[in-house]
Design an enzyme around this catalytic site. Structure first.
Site, PDB file in Angstrom:
ATOM      1  N   TYR A 296     -35.787  -5.801 -81.557  1.00 44.06           N
ATOM      2  CA  TYR A 296     -36.760  -6.457 -82.435  1.00 44.06           C
ATOM      3  C   TYR A 296     -36.529  -7.947 -82.633  1.00 44.06           C
ATOM      4  O   TYR A 296     -37.214  -8.582 -83.418  1.00 44.06           O
ATOM      5  CB  TYR A 296     -36.748  -5.764 -83.807  1.00 44.06           C
ATOM      6  CG  TYR A 296     -37.094  -4.303 -83.665  1.00 44.06           C
ATOM      7  CD1 TYR A 296     -38.386  -3.919 -83.337  1.00 44.06           C
ATOM      8  CD2 TYR A 296     -36.123  -3.325 -83.796  1.00 44.06           C
ATOM      9  CE1 TYR A 296     -38.704  -2.589 -83.152  1.00 44.06           C
ATOM     10  CE2 TYR A 296     -36.442  -1.985 -83.619  1.00 44.06           C
ATOM     11  CZ  TYR A 296     -37.728  -1.631 -83.292  1.00 44.06           C
ATOM     12  OH  TYR A 296     -38.046  -0.321 -83.104  1.00 44.06           O
TER      13      TYR A 296
ATOM     14  N   ASP B 152     -36.919 -10.568 -80.546  1.00 45.72           N
ATOM     15  CA  ASP B 152     -37.943 -11.477 -80.005  1.00 45.72           C
ATOM     16  C   ASP B 152     -39.124 -11.573 -80.979  1.00 45.72           C
ATOM     17  O   ASP B 152     -39.519 -12.657 -81.382  1.00 45.72           O
ATOM     18  CB  ASP B 152     -38.454 -10.969 -78.643  1.00 45.72           C
ATOM     19  CG  ASP B 152     -37.327 -10.758 -77.663  1.00 45.72           C
ATOM     20  OD1 ASP B 152     -36.575 -11.704 -77.436  1.00 45.72           O
ATOM     21  OD2 ASP B 152     -37.185  -9.636 -77.148  1.00 45.72           O
TER      22      ASP B 152
ATOM     23  N   TYR C 108     -24.979  -2.598 -82.623  1.00 47.02           N
ATOM     24  CA  TYR C 108     -25.250  -1.938 -81.348  1.00 47.02           C
ATOM     25  C   TYR C 108     -24.325  -0.726 -81.221  1.00 47.02           C
ATOM     26  O   TYR C 108     -23.291  -0.642 -81.913  1.00 47.02           O
ATOM     27  CB  TYR C 108     -25.025  -2.925 -80.190  1.00 47.02           C
ATOM     28  CG  TYR C 108     -26.000  -4.081 -80.201  1.00 47.02           C
ATOM     29  CD1 TYR C 108     -27.368  -3.852 -80.067  1.00 47.02           C
ATOM     30  CD2 TYR C 108     -25.575  -5.396 -80.363  1.00 47.02           C
ATOM     31  CE1 TYR C 108     -28.280  -4.898 -80.084  1.00 47.02           C
ATOM     32  CE2 TYR C 108     -26.479  -6.461 -80.378  1.00 47.02           C
ATOM     33  CZ  TYR C 108     -27.830  -6.198 -80.245  1.00 47.02           C
ATOM     34  OH  TYR C 108     -28.726  -7.230 -80.283  1.00 47.02           O
TER      35      TYR C 108
ATOM     36  N   GLN D  81     -39.018  -7.445 -93.256  1.00 45.41           N
ATOM     37  CA  GLN D  81     -38.074  -8.563 -93.103  1.00 45.41           C
ATOM     38  C   GLN D  81     -37.657  -9.103 -94.467  1.00 45.41           C
ATOM     39  O   GLN D  81     -36.502  -9.458 -94.670  1.00 45.41           O
ATOM     40  CB  GLN D  81     -38.695  -9.676 -92.252  1.00 45.41           C
ATOM     41  CG  GLN D  81     -38.688  -9.345 -90.758  1.00 45.41           C
ATOM     42  CD  GLN D  81     -39.143 -10.516 -89.910  1.00 45.41           C
ATOM     43  OE1 GLN D  81     -40.093 -11.211 -90.276  1.00 45.41           O
ATOM     44  NE2 GLN D  81     -38.515 -10.725 -88.779  1.00 45.41           N
TER      45      GLN D  81
ATOM     46  N   GLU E  40     -29.817 -11.816 -82.714  1.00 48.78           N
ATOM     47  CA  GLU E  40     -30.097 -13.221 -83.037  1.00 48.78           C
ATOM     48  C   GLU E  40     -30.636 -13.398 -84.463  1.00 48.78           C
ATOM     49  O   GLU E  40     -30.082 -14.124 -85.262  1.00 48.78           O
ATOM     50  CB  GLU E  40     -31.119 -13.771 -82.025  1.00 48.78           C
ATOM     51  CG  GLU E  40     -31.543 -15.173 -82.331  1.00 48.78           C
ATOM     52  CD  GLU E  40     -32.031 -15.958 -81.127  1.00 48.78           C
ATOM     53  OE1 GLU E  40     -31.775 -15.550 -79.986  1.00 48.78           O
ATOM     54  OE2 GLU E  40     -32.673 -17.007 -81.345  1.00 48.78           O
ATOM     55  N   ASP E  41     -31.717 -12.708 -84.779  1.00 51.41           N
ATOM     56  CA  ASP E  41     -32.366 -13.027 -86.052  1.00 51.41           C
ATOM     57  C   ASP E  41     -31.555 -12.546 -87.259  1.00 51.41           C
ATOM     58  O   ASP E  41     -31.417 -13.275 -88.242  1.00 51.41           O
ATOM     59  CB  ASP E  41     -33.784 -12.438 -86.075  1.00 51.41           C
ATOM     60  CG  ASP E  41     -34.581 -13.000 -87.233  1.00 51.41           C
ATOM     61  OD1 ASP E  41     -34.584 -14.236 -87.394  1.00 51.41           O
ATOM     62  OD2 ASP E  41     -35.164 -12.220 -87.996  1.00 51.41           O
ATOM     63  N   SER E  42     -31.013 -11.318 -87.202  1.00 51.10           N
ATOM     64  CA  SER E  42     -30.230 -10.844 -88.354  1.00 51.10           C
ATOM     65  C   SER E  42     -28.963 -11.694 -88.516  1.00 51.10           C
ATOM     66  O   SER E  42     -28.455 -11.871 -89.626  1.00 51.10           O
ATOM     67  CB  SER E  42     -29.885  -9.355 -88.213  1.00 51.10           C
ATOM     68  OG  SER E  42     -29.206  -9.095 -87.010  1.00 51.10           O
TER      69      SER E  42
HETATM   70  O1  TRH Z   1     -33.073  -6.147 -82.597  1.00 54.52           O
HETATM   71  P1  TRH Z   1     -32.013  -7.045 -82.111  1.00 54.52           P
HETATM   72  O2  TRH Z   1     -30.882  -6.409 -81.444  1.00 54.52           O
HETATM   73  O3  TRH Z   1     -32.656  -8.118 -81.165  1.00 54.52           O
HETATM   74  C1  TRH Z   1     -31.981  -8.641 -80.038  1.00 54.52           C
HETATM   75  C2  TRH Z   1     -31.706 -10.088 -80.106  1.00 54.52           C
HETATM   76  O4  TRH Z   1     -32.829 -10.859 -80.398  1.00 54.52           O
HETATM   77  C3  TRH Z   1     -31.129 -10.534 -78.790  1.00 54.52           C
HETATM   78  O5  TRH Z   1     -30.867 -11.905 -78.791  1.00 54.52           O
HETATM   79  C4  TRH Z   1     -32.091 -10.197 -77.681  1.00 54.52           C
HETATM   80  O6  TRH Z   1     -31.563 -10.555 -76.460  1.00 54.52           O
HETATM   81  C5  TRH Z   1     -32.363  -8.727 -77.722  1.00 54.52           C
HETATM   82  O7  TRH Z   1     -32.846  -8.336 -78.983  1.00 54.52           O
HETATM   83  C6  TRH Z   1     -33.406  -8.382 -76.684  1.00 54.52           C
HETATM   84  O8  TRH Z   1     -31.413  -7.868 -83.343  1.00 54.52           O
HETATM   85  P2  TRH Z   1     -32.025  -9.098 -84.171  1.00 54.52           P
HETATM   86  O9  TRH Z   1     -32.144 -10.314 -83.324  1.00 54.52           O
HETATM   87  O10 TRH Z   1     -31.214  -9.205 -85.370  1.00 54.52           O
HETATM   88  O11 TRH Z   1     -33.490  -8.627 -84.565  1.00 54.52           O
HETATM   89  C7  TRH Z   1     -33.756  -7.637 -85.500  1.00 54.52           C
HETATM   90  C8  TRH Z   1     -34.998  -7.980 -86.306  1.00 54.52           C
HETATM   91  O12 TRH Z   1     -35.370  -6.886 -87.113  1.00 54.52           O
HETATM   92  C9  TRH Z   1     -34.783  -9.147 -87.262  1.00 54.52           C
HETATM   93  O13 TRH Z   1     -35.983  -9.902 -87.367  1.00 54.52           O
HETATM   94  C10 TRH Z   1     -34.498  -8.465 -88.593  1.00 54.52           C
HETATM   95  C11 TRH Z   1     -35.407  -7.297 -88.481  1.00 54.52           C
HETATM   96  N1  TRH Z   1     -35.079  -6.122 -89.304  1.00 54.52           N
HETATM   97  C12 TRH Z   1     -35.986  -5.729 -90.266  1.00 54.52           C
HETATM   98  O14 TRH Z   1     -37.020  -6.378 -90.476  1.00 54.52           O
HETATM   99  N2  TRH Z   1     -35.718  -4.594 -90.994  1.00 54.52           N
HETATM  100  C13 TRH Z   1     -34.591  -3.860 -90.798  1.00 54.52           C
HETATM  101  O15 TRH Z   1     -34.386  -2.850 -91.505  1.00 54.52           O
HETATM  102  C14 TRH Z   1     -33.662  -4.303 -89.812  1.00 54.52           C
HETATM  103  C15 TRH Z   1     -32.382  -3.552 -89.605  1.00 54.52           C
HETATM  104  C16 TRH Z   1     -33.943  -5.435 -89.074  1.00 54.52           C
END
Ligand code: TRH
Length: 385
Positions: A19, A21, A196, A258, A276-278
């Protein structure tokens, strides 16, 4: 500025995995609308996945206005480009669309993934001429230094966080909305877990059981839940979402909005984040956190982790450097000492939390990503005139 006088931007998002991206594209789109008065069309390839992050989104609608953003399905051959086009994470724009960008002299910026590696500063904002289309694409690298494009941070994020942390009523309401028993939460160490499947959860659980203090672990919806069921096999089930053993209570949470996820990070004493985002949100939470990088071949993710630690710990005492480095390694690499390192880390949380708050202030002193992107696009547009 009236709606029709506003500059128009197109943002392109392909959902590769997870999520991150769409999480970043959605935040950025809203911030550009709210703070920079830009009309944004956000093109997404998988609307059904995006609806997890944008709950109001109907996966079958080709164009929907949500929170001021025009959320669109991937463009058709006759879509006319905007004056500013943001390709995210090299997601590859449709060729027919790029050909029209050349005719219209659109500004083309590729927003890259976040990394703390030093080379990022040298590549940020550099042009990349596209001979096939006679147009120039520009790299835009998020980052932690003034040589980069900065980090995503909404204008009032830090004040909203402080307001929440100073308001018992806002916090009570938040836990009620999550259906979490406040008595359990009250006198325990609160930890959020978003990781992960490779994360070393077992030593963390053992480290928590060894403490005098009670712990509450909030496991947010994620793909590790199946891997975790072995670890929690001997826990007692209290209800569908709650487990317990000795001094630990575990809440399995659904995927939060979010805004609610931010609040969870603010409310906890320690956050485990990933991707990245979290990761960025955990920095703004001003609480101690452990970041797990997205797994890559040839241990590239560990090099990225080391680059972040070098930068993040540049203002830290030797003791904090050692505690944080050991805990990061305990979480993301196979390690005999993992439990001991996590115990040391948990004991030092008060110190680590004040360091985290200092670092949040340090990075918040830099210009945010949306503002940098906006001024960069204006500079590029001027050069075209
Ligand atoms: O989901 P991710 O593992 O995304 C990753 C990274 O972006 C990485 O760089 C990329 O290469 C890969 O995907 C394909 O983790 P990330 O980046 O933290 O994104 C999670 C998103 O979900 C973030 O915007 C927060 C949001 N989120 C919620 O809105 N509610 C929730 O309960 C949780 C756990 C997350």
């Amino acid at each position: 500025m009236s709606q029709s006088d506003r500059p128009c931007w197109d943002i392109f998002c392909k959902i590769v995995d997870n999520y991150g991206d769409i999480g970043i594209c959605w935040r950025l789109s809203q911030q550009l609308v709210n703070e920079h008065h830009v009309n944004v069309r956000l093109f997404i390839d998988h609307l059904n996945v995006a609806s997890k992050i944008i709950p109001l989104l109907n996966a079958n609608g080709p164009l929907q206005y949500i929170h001021g953003v025009a959320v669109c399905a991937w463009p058709t051959a006759d879509t006319l480009p905007a004056k500013v086009v943001i390709e995210t994470f090299s997601c590859q724009l449709p060729e027919s669309y790029v050909a029209r960008m050349t005719e219209l002299q659109s500004v083309w910026i590729n927003l890259e993934y976040l990394s703390a590696e030093i080379w990022v500063g040298d590549f940020h904002a550099k042009p990349s001429p596209q001979a096939k289309f006679n147009i120039t694409r520009h790299f835009f690298f998020p980052g932690f230094t003034e040589k980069t494009g900065g980090l995503i941070r909404e204008k009032n994020l830090m004040s909203k966080r402080d307001e929440f942390l100073n308001s018992a009523s806002q916090q009570t309401k938040f836990w009620q909305e999550l259906a979490v028993d406040q008595l359990i939460v009250k006198n325990s160490l609160k930890i959020s877990l978003f990781c992960y499947p490779q994360a070393n959860v077992l030593p963390l659980v053992s480290a928590l059981i060894s403490q005098q203090q009670n712990s509450t672990l909030f496991i947010t919806f994620n793909d590790t839940i199946t891997t975790l069921s072995d670890i929690f096999a001997d826990f007692k089930q209290i209800n569908a979402n709650t487990l317990t053993k000795e001094n630990i209570t575990i809440f399995f949470l659904p995927f939060l909005s979010q805004a609610h996820y931010d609040r969870l990070l603010w409310a906890c004493d320690l956050n485990f984040v990933r991707g990245e985002d979290s990761w960025i949100r955990a920095i703004w939470a001003s609480k101690a956190f452990i970041w797990q990088p997205y797994l890559q071949t040839e241990a590239t993710h560990i090099k990225k982790m080391q680059a972040f630690l070098d930068l993040y710990l540049s203002h830290a005492t030797k003791e904090i450097q050692t505690l944080l480095t050991n805990a990061y390694l305990a979480w993301s690499t196979p390690q005999a000492n993992a439990e001991v390192n996590l115990i040391d880390f948990i004991h030092a949380l008060p110190k680590l939390n004040s360091y985290a708050a200092q670092q949040a202030d340090r990075f918040a002193g830099q210009t945010d990503l949306a503002s940098n992107l906006h001024s960069f696009s204006e500079k590029l547009a001027k050069n075209k005139v």
